[in-house]
Design an enzyme around this catalytic site. Sequence first.
Site, PDB file in Angstrom:
ATOM      1  N   HIS A  55      16.227  41.571 -15.750  1.00  0.00           N
ATOM      2  CA  HIS A  55      17.633  41.485 -15.515  1.00  0.00           C
ATOM      3  C   HIS A  55      18.202  41.140 -14.469  1.00  0.00           C
ATOM      4  CE1 HIS A  55      19.168  45.865 -15.645  1.00  0.00           C
ATOM      5  NE2 HIS A  55      19.613  45.474 -15.512  1.00  0.00           N
ATOM      6  N   ASP A 147      23.885  47.409 -21.178  1.00  0.00           N
ATOM      7  CA  ASP A 147      23.676  47.451 -19.659  1.00  0.00           C
ATOM      8  C   ASP A 147      25.305  47.643 -18.430  1.00  0.00           C
ATOM      9  OD1 ASP A 147      21.685  48.588 -17.629  1.00  0.00           O
ATOM     10  OD2 ASP A 147      22.424  46.437 -16.419  1.00  0.00           O
ATOM     11  N   ASP A 300      16.819  43.660 -11.329  1.00  0.00           N
ATOM     12  CA  ASP A 300      18.623  44.335 -11.680  1.00  0.00           C
ATOM     13  C   ASP A 300      19.549  43.696 -10.772  1.00  0.00           C
ATOM     14  OD1 ASP A 300      20.323  45.453 -12.247  1.00  0.00           O
ATOM     15  OD2 ASP A 300      20.021  47.274 -11.356  1.00  0.00           O
ATOM     16  N   PHE A 318      28.220  49.129  -7.025  1.00  0.00           N
ATOM     17  CA  PHE A 318      26.688  49.619  -7.516  1.00  0.00           C
ATOM     18  C   PHE A 318      26.366  48.311  -7.174  1.00  0.00           C
ATOM     19  CE2 PHE A 318      28.519  53.904  -8.904  1.00  0.00           C
ATOM     20  CZ  PHE A 318      27.947  54.607  -8.333  1.00  0.00           C
TER      21      PHE A 318
HETATM   22 ZN   LIG Z   1      21.578  49.938 -15.613  1.00  0.00          ZN
END
Ligand SMILES: [Zn+2]
Length: 446
Positions: A55, A147, A300, A318
């Site tokens: 990710h 995503d 992430d 974010f």
């Molecule tokens: Zn996400």
Amino acid sequence: MNGATVIRNARHWRTGERLDLAFDRGVILASPRQDEARVIDARGLVLAPGLVDLHVHLREPGQSAKETIERGTRAAAVGGFTAVACMPNTEPVLDSAAWIEWVRARAEAAGYCRVHPIGAVTMGQKGEQLTEFGALKSAGAVALSDDGRPIMSASVMRRALEHARHAGLPIVCHEEDLTLRGDGQMNEGWVATRLGLRGIPAAAESVMARRDVELSALTGGRAHIAHLSCAESLDALRDAHARGILVTGETCPHYWTLTEEAVLGYDPHAKMNPPLRTERDRRAVIDAIRDGTIDCLATDHAPHTEDEKRQPFDQAPFGIVGLETALALTITHLVEPGHISLARALELWTESPRRVFGLPDVRLEAGHPADLVLIDPEAAWTVEPTAFQSKGRNTPFAGQRLVGRALATICDGEITHLDAAIEVGGARPGRREAGLERSGSLATPR
Ligand SMILES: [Zn+2]
């Protein structure tokens, strides 16, 4: 590079046994030879298969002010990674075979690790019309995801899982009910109330996680739940495992290290999505890692420019970077306190993610790819964002003293990261060029 390389005096990541390992032309050899062109003295450090991050946001095409494929994969190499899967929420979105091929070609030319693109589930990630899964897979996509955004329509998700099943690809689910999230900026709770910020309830994640478990059961399609952050979602994954449903899940270092209290002081570096949760959730994440509910770890990695992150909390984007701190946050906060062993931690960053996405196996055995990392699990260091290879410096861990570091990373037989502490000798030492060595064949092996 002509001739074999041998790593001497390493320690096997799983057995702890002393190990000499040789490789040539990107492949591990059955035994060290006498004509090695290059000798790496591991001094008893841990040798493991290269780490894998499922990710990562590499931001290209379209957002190269935040990150580039070159800088993002350099960061990956420094972090000990030899493969990353990159998310399709770029500009334009990776919703066609042509863009998947573009990312792979760019990674092959400029990349410091293998890059496996993830294709979009829906055209433009608008959550409506499905992309052509078969074409994306043929172009090299290893998974599908919208995503950055949830797929709000349950019927679209149902059809996506049906098609993904036929295509043989997992769908990575960003679980977030937008009607519950509203314009929330952080976790809903006392900290948000005290700061006067709008909250995002944990249920915004968990109701969608529950939904996708049921849709996976209905369709037989494989759902992989991204960045699990709260106790209720972990319960959903635990139940799915108990029922034998084809659902897997990942969590990220910030969810086992930080809570919503990191937002006190309005630091935009503590702003991510899903948001940092409560201490109860943080403990639930650790429990889920300990009991095997969590299938693998991921970062992430979400770089933003300093200008973007310097805005007031409610306007800042974010996300945080993660590639260069993931291993140390794992060792410092999961291994050192005794929650899991080092071998288990490395398994969650190597074998487990490879299994989740069906990537080729890498073992320290003859014939396997020379995708390797040499780790000093005791090396103490301080996080200094200006030293990051990533263009993104947006980390909440700046200044923190952590333990554990990748001292050398080898991808496809080429040294992609080499710490000054590691001695490389032999006929062709060249430590200076070592860090710049690149293979012309870092394409997704399919
Ligand atoms: Zn996400």
